[in-house]
Design an enzyme around this catalytic site. Structure first.
Site, mmCIF file in Angstrom:
data_model
loop_
_atom_site.group_PDB
_atom_site.id
_atom_site.type_symbol
_atom_site.label_atom_id
_atom_site.label_comp_id
_atom_site.label_asym_id
_atom_site.label_seq_id
_atom_site.Cartn_x
_atom_site.Cartn_y
_atom_site.Cartn_z
ATOM 1 N N LYS A 22 0.827 -1.207 0.000
ATOM 2 C CA LYS A 22 0.000 0.000 0.000
ATOM 3 C C LYS A 22 0.868 1.268 0.000
ATOM 4 O O LYS A 22 0.681 2.158 -0.834
ATOM 5 C CB LYS A 22 -0.898 0.014 1.247
ATOM 6 C CG LYS A 22 -1.586 1.341 1.493
ATOM 7 C CD LYS A 22 -2.504 1.308 2.695
ATOM 8 C CE LYS A 22 -1.862 1.612 4.008
ATOM 9 N NZ LYS A 22 -1.598 3.039 4.277
ATOM 10 N N ASN A 23 1.816 1.340 0.941
ATOM 11 C CA ASN A 23 2.551 2.598 1.095
ATOM 12 C C ASN A 23 3.518 2.870 -0.053
ATOM 13 O O ASN A 23 3.948 4.002 -0.236
ATOM 14 C CB ASN A 23 3.299 2.611 2.435
ATOM 15 C CG ASN A 23 2.336 2.787 3.600
ATOM 16 O OD1 ASN A 23 1.157 3.052 3.397
ATOM 17 N ND2 ASN A 23 2.838 2.616 4.814
ATOM 18 N N CYS A 118 -5.622 13.608 13.399
ATOM 19 C CA CYS A 118 -6.011 12.308 12.864
ATOM 20 C C CYS A 118 -6.053 11.351 14.035
ATOM 21 O O CYS A 118 -5.463 11.624 15.077
ATOM 22 C CB CYS A 118 -5.042 11.912 11.763
ATOM 23 S SG CYS A 118 -4.161 10.409 11.967
ATOM 24 N N ARG A 123 0.088 14.452 13.739
ATOM 25 C CA ARG A 123 0.628 14.276 12.395
ATOM 26 C C ARG A 123 0.761 15.582 11.601
ATOM 27 O O ARG A 123 0.110 15.763 10.572
ATOM 28 C CB ARG A 123 -0.203 13.245 11.620
ATOM 29 C CG ARG A 123 -0.271 11.919 12.334
ATOM 30 C CD ARG A 123 -0.929 10.845 11.535
ATOM 31 N NE ARG A 123 -0.005 10.169 10.650
ATOM 32 C CZ ARG A 123 -0.290 9.057 10.002
ATOM 33 N NH1 ARG A 123 -1.474 8.514 10.118
ATOM 34 N NH2 ARG A 123 0.589 8.479 9.205
ATOM 35 N N PRO A 124 1.617 16.488 12.057
ATOM 36 C CA PRO A 124 1.810 17.747 11.327
ATOM 37 C C PRO A 124 2.568 17.535 10.004
ATOM 38 O O PRO A 124 3.107 16.449 9.761
ATOM 39 C CB PRO A 124 2.669 18.571 12.298
ATOM 40 C CG PRO A 124 3.370 17.573 13.140
ATOM 41 C CD PRO A 124 2.489 16.358 13.223
ATOM 42 N N GLN A 127 7.569 19.645 8.357
ATOM 43 C CA GLN A 127 8.833 19.295 7.687
ATOM 44 C C GLN A 127 8.673 19.328 6.165
ATOM 45 O O GLN A 127 9.578 19.749 5.453
ATOM 46 C CB GLN A 127 9.307 17.899 8.123
ATOM 47 C CG GLN A 127 9.608 17.779 9.597
ATOM 48 C CD GLN A 127 10.757 18.691 10.001
ATOM 49 O OE1 GLN A 127 11.823 18.672 9.410
ATOM 50 N NE2 GLN A 127 10.517 19.521 11.001
ATOM 51 N N ASP A 306 3.804 0.363 12.162
ATOM 52 C CA ASP A 306 2.642 -0.265 11.524
ATOM 53 C C ASP A 306 2.477 -1.747 11.904
ATOM 54 O O ASP A 306 1.490 -2.379 11.509
ATOM 55 C CB ASP A 306 2.737 -0.132 9.992
ATOM 56 C CG ASP A 306 2.458 1.293 9.527
ATOM 57 O OD1 ASP A 306 2.017 2.119 10.351
ATOM 58 O OD2 ASP A 306 2.682 1.585 8.338
ATOM 59 N N ILE A 328 6.750 6.528 17.718
ATOM 60 C CA ILE A 328 6.556 7.301 16.471
ATOM 61 C C ILE A 328 5.290 8.163 16.565
ATOM 62 O O ILE A 328 5.319 9.351 16.274
ATOM 63 C CB ILE A 328 6.435 6.373 15.234
ATOM 64 C CG1 ILE A 328 7.625 5.415 15.149
ATOM 65 C CG2 ILE A 328 6.275 7.200 13.951
ATOM 66 C CD1 ILE A 328 8.933 6.023 14.741
ATOM 67 N N ARG A 398 -8.871 -0.237 4.164
ATOM 68 C CA ARG A 398 -7.896 0.736 3.671
ATOM 69 C C ARG A 398 -6.568 0.060 3.338
ATOM 70 O O ARG A 398 -5.855 0.524 2.447
ATOM 71 C CB ARG A 398 -7.631 1.811 4.733
ATOM 72 C CG ARG A 398 -8.791 2.740 4.977
ATOM 73 C CD ARG A 398 -8.387 3.834 5.922
ATOM 74 N NE ARG A 398 -7.191 4.506 5.417
ATOM 75 C CZ ARG A 398 -6.483 5.385 6.096
ATOM 76 N NH1 ARG A 398 -6.829 5.709 7.332
ATOM 77 N NH2 ARG A 398 -5.408 5.942 5.579
HETATM 78 C C1 UD1 Z 1 4.095 6.802 6.762
HETATM 79 C C2 UD1 Z 1 3.231 5.608 6.434
HETATM 80 C C3 UD1 Z 1 2.541 5.091 7.693
HETATM 81 C C4 UD1 Z 1 3.569 4.834 8.793
HETATM 82 C C5 UD1 Z 1 4.467 6.045 9.001
HETATM 83 C C6 UD1 Z 1 5.610 5.785 9.976
HETATM 84 C C7 UD1 Z 1 2.559 6.017 4.144
HETATM 85 C C8 UD1 Z 1 1.481 6.374 3.190
HETATM 86 N N1 UD1 Z 1 2.244 5.999 5.450
HETATM 87 O O1 UD1 Z 1 3.237 7.839 7.239
HETATM 88 O O2 UD1 Z 1 1.848 3.889 7.363
HETATM 89 O O3 UD1 Z 1 2.906 4.547 10.004
HETATM 90 O O4 UD1 Z 1 5.058 6.458 7.746
HETATM 91 O O5 UD1 Z 1 6.384 4.716 9.537
HETATM 92 O O6 UD1 Z 1 3.662 5.699 3.741
HETATM 93 N N2 UD1 Z 1 6.012 14.426 11.559
HETATM 94 C C9 UD1 Z 1 6.224 15.739 11.932
HETATM 95 N N3 UD1 Z 1 6.295 16.688 10.945
HETATM 96 C C10 UD1 Z 1 6.175 16.398 9.620
HETATM 97 C C11 UD1 Z 1 5.955 15.044 9.259
HETATM 98 C C12 UD1 Z 1 5.889 14.085 10.249
HETATM 99 O O7 UD1 Z 1 6.354 16.049 13.109
HETATM 100 O O8 UD1 Z 1 6.242 17.301 8.773
HETATM 101 C C13 UD1 Z 1 5.930 13.382 12.603
HETATM 102 C C14 UD1 Z 1 4.613 12.626 12.613
HETATM 103 O O9 UD1 Z 1 3.633 13.322 13.364
HETATM 104 C C15 UD1 Z 1 5.004 11.314 13.253
HETATM 105 C C16 UD1 Z 1 6.430 11.101 12.719
HETATM 106 O O10 UD1 Z 1 6.887 12.383 12.290
HETATM 107 O O11 UD1 Z 1 5.047 11.438 14.634
HETATM 108 C C17 UD1 Z 1 6.533 10.122 11.572
HETATM 109 O O12 UD1 Z 1 5.601 10.480 10.572
HETATM 110 P P1 UD1 Z 1 5.852 10.168 9.026
HETATM 111 O O13 UD1 Z 1 7.076 9.330 8.901
HETATM 112 O O14 UD1 Z 1 5.814 11.446 8.260
HETATM 113 O O15 UD1 Z 1 4.577 9.306 8.652
HETATM 114 P P2 UD1 Z 1 3.760 9.338 7.314
HETATM 115 O O16 UD1 Z 1 4.665 9.601 6.159
HETATM 116 O O17 UD1 Z 1 2.557 10.172 7.480
#
Ligand code: UD1
Length: 422
Positions: A22-23, A118, A123-124, A127, A306, A328, A398
């Site tokens: 999926k990802n 969410c 989940r901001p 970055q 996950d 995480i 999903r």
């Molecule tokens: C992706 C995966 C999800 C998985 C996650 C962590 C997809 C579609 N989804 O989600 O299944 O659980 O990686 O392995 O690939 N964060 C910030 N600022 C940002 C971005 C992220 O603070 O700009 C934080 C998030 O809130 C979280 C952490 O960083 O606590 C990791 O998030 P991230 O790796 O970005 O997850 P996703 O890419 O959303």
């Protein structure tokens, strides 16, 4: 709304093929926007998230055909459309924000609804936005939308404050068509980041270092369509291994991507599960009794968040106390109250859960709250006595395609019934 009924107790036996990831699929769908030529994505899993991304691509002006695992995306008409990811789509699937990089890079503009809170935490996307600004994007927040614009992005060096999978992928895609070279540091090393780099390079990008903590991207002027088969899903494979193990079954998992699963496989072996890699796939044999496990979720190559909920279910069946720490996401223990209702003994203390096992589980009605929490409830149903009834299974759909048909094919007593059950 559909619900899923499971009569627990059947040992799983036979063979099962792992679906496309999926990802990885979602990001390849986004990457198709970087070209004006059509792309074909094979072994694309028939999941609601993939269909939601198709709806977003169609909204952006792509022509979509999804047939028998092959997804064809023709982005030829995108430039004539509003380049907007509306709230309704972003709120149902956060991965929608990863169209930002491709749209901005290829068309110079994008308007994306802020994802907002969410169920599994804040989940901001700070970055993503800081990184795009470093490449020269103008970023404005208006009426709950991020509005981005740039004439042409310009390569730069950017160091992530926090390791983010989606942030790394968004920036990687944005930098492919930027002028000059971009160096991204402290990036995510997940296999799906590596897969995206493979796909982008097939499209004509010049990316090196994916899979390490620094990625270098030399910008090019144009990218082309591709024909690509999606890598197998390591999270689905891990979930199936646990299903086989807890039912004391014997299952061959074809195409399990073992090289991307070291952290998970070593914990499963610590728990006493017999894993035998064969030419045909990974053979799993469930032991008579399971040992407890301690783990903490981490960015890859650490233990994936996950798989946390599914491992917690496994821990409920192990002889002794396990400690599972989620580092995480905040609020990713929503499966705990439901597992306790089935008879588990789990106490949450901050970001750790203390699981005392083995506890016999007894079936009842449970509510799915998010994707991986739902997977842990399916696993619980497979070992619980009597009937477990899962509601709100759209969370499960999903990320797990036709889970009931697939588990039934290896001996589970499981069925889906349609209708309005709340
Ligand atoms: C992706 C995966 C999800 C998985 C996650 C962590 C997809 C579609 N989804 O989600 O299944 O659980 O990686 O392995 O690939 N964060 C910030 N600022 C940002 C971005 C992220 O603070 O700009 C934080 C998030 O809130 C979280 C952490 O960083 O606590 C990791 O998030 P991230 O790796 O970005 O997850 P996703 O890419 O959303």
């Amino acid at each position: 709304m559909d619900k899923i009924l499971i009569e627990g107790g059947a040992a799983l036996r036979g063979e099962i093929q792992v679906n496309g990831a999926k990802n990885a699929a979602l990001l390849i769908q986004c990457a198709s926007l970087l070209s004006h030529h059509p792309s074909t994505i094979r072994r694309c899993p028939p999941l609601t998230d993939v269909r939601t991304m198709n709806r977003l691509l169609a909204h952006l002006g792509c022509e979509i055909a999804f047939d028998d695992g092959a997804l064809r995306v023709d982005p030829g008409q995108v430039a004539q459309h509003d380049l907007e990811a509306p709230y309704d789509l972003v709120k149902t699937m956060r991965a929608s924000v990863t169209v930002m990089g491709p749209l901005l890079s290829r068309h110079g503009r994008a308007r994306i609804s802020l994802p907002g809170g969410c169920a599994i935490g804040a989940r901001p996307i700070d970055q993503h936005l800081r990184g795009l600004e470093a490449l020269g994007a103008k970023v404005e927040l208006n009426h709950g939308y991020v509005e981005l614009s740039a004439n042409r992005l310009v390569g730069n060096r950017f160091i992530f404050d926090k390791v983010t999978v989606g942030g790394t992928q968004n920036l990687m895609m944005a930098a492919t068509l930027a002028r000059g070279t971009t160096v991204l540091e402290n990036v995510a090393r997940e296999p799906e980041v590596r897969e995206l780099a493979i796909v982008l390079n097939k499209m004509g990008a010049k990316i090196s270092g994916a899979g390490t903590s620094t990625i270098e991207i030399e910008g090019v002027d144009e990218l082309f369509g591709i024909d690509h088969a999606v890598m197998p899903d390591r999270i689905e494979a891990g979930t199936l291994i646990i299903a086989a193990a807890i039912t004391k079954g014997d299952v061959l998992i074809r195409d399990a991507p073992v090289d991307d699963m070291h952290a998970v496989l070593s914990k499963l072996e610590d728990a006493g599960i017999l894993l035998e890699p064969t030419a045909a796939g990974l053979r799993v044999k469930g032991p008579e009794s399971l040992r407890p496990i301690d783990l903490e979720t981490r960015p890859h190559p650490g233990f994936p968040t996950d798989m946390q909920a599914q491992m917690m279910l496994l821990a409920t069946q192990a002889e002794g106390q396990s400690i599972i720490t989620e580092s995480i996401f905040e609020n990713r223990f929503m499966h705990v109250p439901e597992l306790n209702r089935l008879g588990a003994d789990i106490i949450v203390n901050g970001s750790s859960a203390i699981v005392r096992g083995p506890t016999p589980l007894s079936g009842t009605s449970v509510m799915c709250t998010d994707l991986r929490a739902s997977a842990s409830l399916v696993l619980a149903g497979l070992v619980a006595s009597g009937r477990t009834e899962l509601r709100r299974v759209y969370h499960l759909d999903r990320g797990y395609a036709s889970i009931e048909t697939r588990l039934k094919s290896i001996g589970a007593n499981i069925q889906r019934i349609g209708g309005d059950h709340g």
